[in-house]
Scaffold this motif. Structure first.
Motif, PDB file in Angstrom:
ATOM      1  N   ARG A  16       0.847  -1.192   0.000  1.00  0.00           N
ATOM      2  CA  ARG A  16       0.000   0.000   0.000  1.00  0.00           C
ATOM      3  C   ARG A  16       0.885   1.245   0.000  1.00  0.00           C
ATOM      4  N   GLY A  17       0.525   2.183  -0.828  1.00  0.00           N
ATOM      5  CA  GLY A  17       1.291   3.413  -0.905  1.00  0.00           C
ATOM      6  C   GLY A  17       2.374   3.408  -1.954  1.00  0.00           C
ATOM      7  N   GLN A  18       2.606   2.283  -2.610  1.00  0.00           N
ATOM      8  CA  GLN A  18       3.617   2.245  -3.666  1.00  0.00           C
ATOM      9  C   GLN A  18       3.078   2.888  -4.927  1.00  0.00           C
ATOM     10  N   ARG A  19       3.942   3.646  -5.573  1.00  0.00           N
ATOM     11  CA  ARG A  19       3.565   4.317  -6.813  1.00  0.00           C
ATOM     12  C   ARG A  19       4.667   4.153  -7.842  1.00  0.00           C
ATOM     13  N   THR A  81       8.460   3.552  -2.520  1.00  0.00           N
ATOM     14  CA  THR A  81       7.448   3.360  -1.487  1.00  0.00           C
ATOM     15  C   THR A  81       7.259   4.653  -0.711  1.00  0.00           C
ATOM     16  N   GLU A  82       6.055   5.175  -0.749  1.00  0.00           N
ATOM     17  CA  GLU A  82       5.752   6.364   0.006  1.00  0.00           C
ATOM     18  C   GLU A  82       5.497   5.991   1.462  1.00  0.00           C
ATOM     19  N   SER A  83       5.565   6.980   2.331  1.00  0.00           N
ATOM     20  CA  SER A  83       5.223   6.738   3.725  1.00  0.00           C
ATOM     21  C   SER A  83       3.709   6.655   3.812  1.00  0.00           C
ATOM     22  N   TYR A  84       3.195   5.437   3.869  1.00  0.00           N
ATOM     23  CA  TYR A  84       1.747   5.239   3.774  1.00  0.00           C
ATOM     24  C   TYR A  84       1.136   5.034   5.150  1.00  0.00           C
ATOM     25  N   GLN A  85       0.076   5.759   5.412  1.00  0.00           N
ATOM     26  CA  GLN A  85      -0.661   5.595   6.649  1.00  0.00           C
ATOM     27  C   GLN A  85      -2.124   5.391   6.307  1.00  0.00           C
ATOM     28  N   GLY A  86      -2.593   4.174   6.478  1.00  0.00           N
ATOM     29  CA  GLY A  86      -3.986   3.887   6.175  1.00  0.00           C
ATOM     30  C   GLY A  86      -4.895   4.392   7.274  1.00  0.00           C
ATOM     31  N   ASN A 124      -2.829  -0.683  -3.229  1.00  0.00           N
ATOM     32  CA  ASN A 124      -3.802   0.362  -3.537  1.00  0.00           C
ATOM     33  C   ASN A 124      -3.823   0.614  -5.041  1.00  0.00           C
TER      34      ASN A 124
END
Length: 299
Positions: A16-19, A81-86, A124
């Motif tokens: 999650r958060g990968q772009r 990888t972004e710093s992802y916070q769900g 995502n």
């Protein structure tokens, strides 16, 4: 469903958060390939390749990106990888999914000798697998090429809001169904079906696809049977949640909702009634030998 506080699987990749931060190779003129090979394998070319590798080692850059630019393409796709916070709810669903996966591991390790545990990939929007790229619109899927399950947690929200199939056990059924495809892969069933691709008509292949999906539903039911005996996680109403989910994703119901008509020859997953019945059969018997949908005279 009593799942909290139980073991979570370590076979989870949280993407999650990968772009995508680059583009794939594009704009390459194939007419350049022959001359390029001659240059690379000449004395001068080997010197150039050596210098590129040294430069890449010192700078930490990707030598393939340099070569891609050299032959006229754009940089090779890279992923950061972004710093992802769900959200709190999404993170709870991620923990839930890891718990259900762990439970399927316990069940199938008990049923099958030398069971090879699959990996669950959370993502995502879009993801790349050994089976190709896919978006969230594809829904959860299993890729036999890398033995991984792919799940965008937003699908659980869609189940609740768009399909009227809420509940944690409904979500567990979805995961167990994809694990069922993994079991089919380990048993060689998936490969047998894949060998038929292109050798029979699309309509006939669709009928085999339906049998494959119904067997995965059956295996999900087998999982639920053994899980309940081993952990007693199920509560009143859980079985109905799973059956409701199976009903919601039947080909006939989805086609009726989308187009207002039903085309049986185009079915690839089975009707709502079939999906519910095979899941229930797996749950009631708990016996994988009774799930040979390919030999069944009637589905």
């Amino acid at each position: 469903m009593k799942w909290k506080g139980r073991r979570q699987s370590t076979n989870v990749e949280d993407r999650r958060g990968q772009r995508s931060s680059g583009r794939g190779i594009g704009g390459f003129n194939p007419m350049l390939l022959g001359p390029l090979i001659k240059v690379l394998f000449s004395k001068t070319g080997l010197i150039i390749v050596g210098l590129v590798l040294i430069f890449s080692f010192v700078t930490g850059s990707n030598p393939l990106s340099f070569i891609s630019n050299l032959i006229g393409g754009s940089p090779i796709e890279t992923v950061t990888t972004e710093s992802y916070q769900g959200t709190e709810k999404e993170n709870i669903q991620a923990q839930f999914s890891a718990t259900i996966l762990a439970n399927t591991e316990d069940v199938w390790n008990n049923i099958l000798d030398n069971y090879r545990e699959p990996t669950l990939v959370l993502f995502n929007d879009q993801v790349t697998s050994a089976c190709g790229s896919a978006s969230s619109a594809t829904g959860p899927f299993y890729c036999p090429g890398d033995e991984k399950l792919y799940l965008d947690l937003s699908f659980f929200r869609d189940m609740e809001r768009q399909m009227n199939a809420p509940g944690d056990f409904a979500q567990a059924y979805v995961i167990a169904h994809e694990v069922g495809h993994h079991v089919q892969n380990l048993m060689g069933i998936t490969a047998k079906l894949d060998r038929l691709r292109g050798k029979i008509s699309k309509t006939e292949f669709n009928t085999y696809s339906v049998r494959l999906e119904l067997q995965a539903d059956f295996f999900a039911g087998v999982w639920a049977n053994h899980s309940q005996r081993m952990t007693q996680m199920m509560e009143n109403g859980d079985l109905q949640e799973a059956l409701n989910a199976a009903n919601a994703i039947g080909d006939d119901r989805l086609q009726k909702q989308a187009t207002g008509r039903v085309v049986p020859d185009s079915f690839t997953h089975g009707t709502s009634e079939q999906r519910m019945r095979w899941f229930k059969k797996g749950f009631e018997t708990g016996d994988i030998s009774q799930g040979d949908t390919f030999s069944a005279n009637s589905l």
